[in-house]
Design a protein around this motif. Sequence first.
Motif, PDB file in Angstrom:
ATOM      1  N   GLY A   8       0.775  -1.226   0.000  1.00 58.48           N
ATOM      2  CA  GLY A   8       0.000   0.000   0.000  1.00 58.48           C
ATOM      3  C   GLY A   8       0.813   1.286   0.000  1.00 58.48           C
ATOM      4  N   GLY A   9       2.128   1.163   0.103  1.00 61.36           N
ATOM      5  CA  GLY A   9       2.950   2.358   0.076  1.00 61.36           C
ATOM      6  C   GLY A   9       2.999   2.976  -1.314  1.00 61.36           C
ATOM      7  N   GLY A  10       3.609   4.152  -1.390  1.00 62.30           N
ATOM      8  CA  GLY A  10       3.726   4.812  -2.679  1.00 62.30           C
ATOM      9  C   GLY A  10       4.046   6.278  -2.530  1.00 62.30           C
ATOM     10  N   LEU A  11       3.897   6.995  -3.628  1.00 62.62           N
ATOM     11  CA  LEU A  11       4.145   8.433  -3.674  1.00 62.62           C
ATOM     12  C   LEU A  11       2.811   9.160  -3.598  1.00 62.62           C
ATOM     13  N   VAL A  12       2.729  10.126  -2.702  1.00 60.37           N
ATOM     14  CA  VAL A  12       1.497  10.890  -2.528  1.00 60.37           C
ATOM     15  C   VAL A  12       1.850  12.347  -2.262  1.00 60.37           C
ATOM     16  N   GLN A  13       0.984  13.234  -2.668  1.00 60.80           N
ATOM     17  CA  GLN A  13       1.204  14.654  -2.426  1.00 60.80           C
ATOM     18  C   GLN A  13       0.861  15.019  -0.990  1.00 60.80           C
ATOM     19  N   PRO A  14       1.460  16.075  -0.478  1.00 60.49           N
ATOM     20  CA  PRO A  14       1.090  16.547   0.867  1.00 60.49           C
ATOM     21  C   PRO A  14      -0.413  16.776   0.968  1.00 60.49           C
ATOM     22  N   GLY A  15      -0.971  16.331   2.092  1.00 60.12           N
ATOM     23  CA  GLY A  15      -2.409  16.420   2.281  1.00 60.12           C
ATOM     24  C   GLY A  15      -3.164  15.208   1.797  1.00 60.12           C
ATOM     25  N   GLY A  16      -2.493  14.316   1.092  1.00 61.05           N
ATOM     26  CA  GLY A  16      -3.129  13.118   0.562  1.00 61.05           C
ATOM     27  C   GLY A  16      -3.237  12.002   1.581  1.00 61.05           C
ATOM     28  N   SER A  17      -3.744  10.866   1.106  1.00 67.19           N
ATOM     29  CA  SER A  17      -3.980   9.714   1.991  1.00 67.19           C
ATOM     30  C   SER A  17      -3.402   8.441   1.380  1.00 67.19           C
ATOM     31  N   LEU A  18      -3.061   7.521   2.254  1.00 65.99           N
ATOM     32  CA  LEU A  18      -2.655   6.177   1.865  1.00 65.99           C
ATOM     33  C   LEU A  18      -3.175   5.213   2.913  1.00 65.99           C
ATOM     34  N   ARG A  19      -3.416   3.990   2.483  1.00 66.06           N
ATOM     35  CA  ARG A  19      -3.794   2.935   3.418  1.00 66.06           C
ATOM     36  C   ARG A  19      -2.808   1.783   3.281  1.00 66.06           C
ATOM     37  N   LEU A  20      -2.066   1.530   4.360  1.00 63.89           N
ATOM     38  CA  LEU A  20      -1.128   0.421   4.372  1.00 63.89           C
ATOM     39  C   LEU A  20      -1.806  -0.832   4.913  1.00 63.89           C
ATOM     40  N   SER A  21      -1.424  -1.958   4.368  1.00 61.95           N
ATOM     41  CA  SER A  21      -1.914  -3.243   4.852  1.00 61.95           C
ATOM     42  C   SER A  21      -0.741  -4.112   5.260  1.00 61.95           C
ATOM     43  N   CYS A  22      -0.985  -4.979   6.216  1.00 69.15           N
ATOM     44  CA  CYS A  22       0.040  -5.927   6.675  1.00 69.15           C
ATOM     45  C   CYS A  22      -0.639  -7.285   6.817  1.00 69.15           C
ATOM     46  N   ALA A  23      -0.315  -8.179   5.921  1.00 76.31           N
ATOM     47  CA  ALA A  23      -0.904  -9.516   5.937  1.00 76.31           C
ATOM     48  C   ALA A  23       0.032 -10.480   6.652  1.00 76.31           C
ATOM     49  N   ALA A  24      -0.498 -11.161   7.662  1.00 76.02           N
ATOM     50  CA  ALA A  24       0.305 -12.102   8.441  1.00 76.02           C
ATOM     51  C   ALA A  24       0.019 -13.535   8.020  1.00 76.02           C
TER      52      ALA A  24
END
Length: 124
Positions: A8-24
Amino acid sequence: QVQLVESGGGLVQPGGSLRLSCAASGFTISRYWMAWFRQAPGKEREFVASTIWSGGSTNYRDSVKGRFTISRDNAKNTVYLQMNSLKPEDTAVYYCAARFGLTSSRSGDEYDYWGQGTQVTVSS
């Protein structure tokens, strides 16, 4: 084989959103505290957020309170980090970690399992 795989990581502009996931896999997260840490270039690893096995208790570092939300889906054996209002200073590699026990910890040394990390870059 125990594994934590972030995505879920990546490049985003300031003020933007990201959602990281962690699968176990290889263990059941329902018995573990789950946490996110991050490490920026040239800096030490730092605690970001953690959640108890039930999801009923969460902890955040002060700089992300009100912007980041940690959550977990024990049925999917997955932990999430919703990141809103991102700032350039949030740029780092984000790591998922698991700690077996009844108490939380902000020290990475007390975590048992780690993922490989996912890069988050906040830049215009």
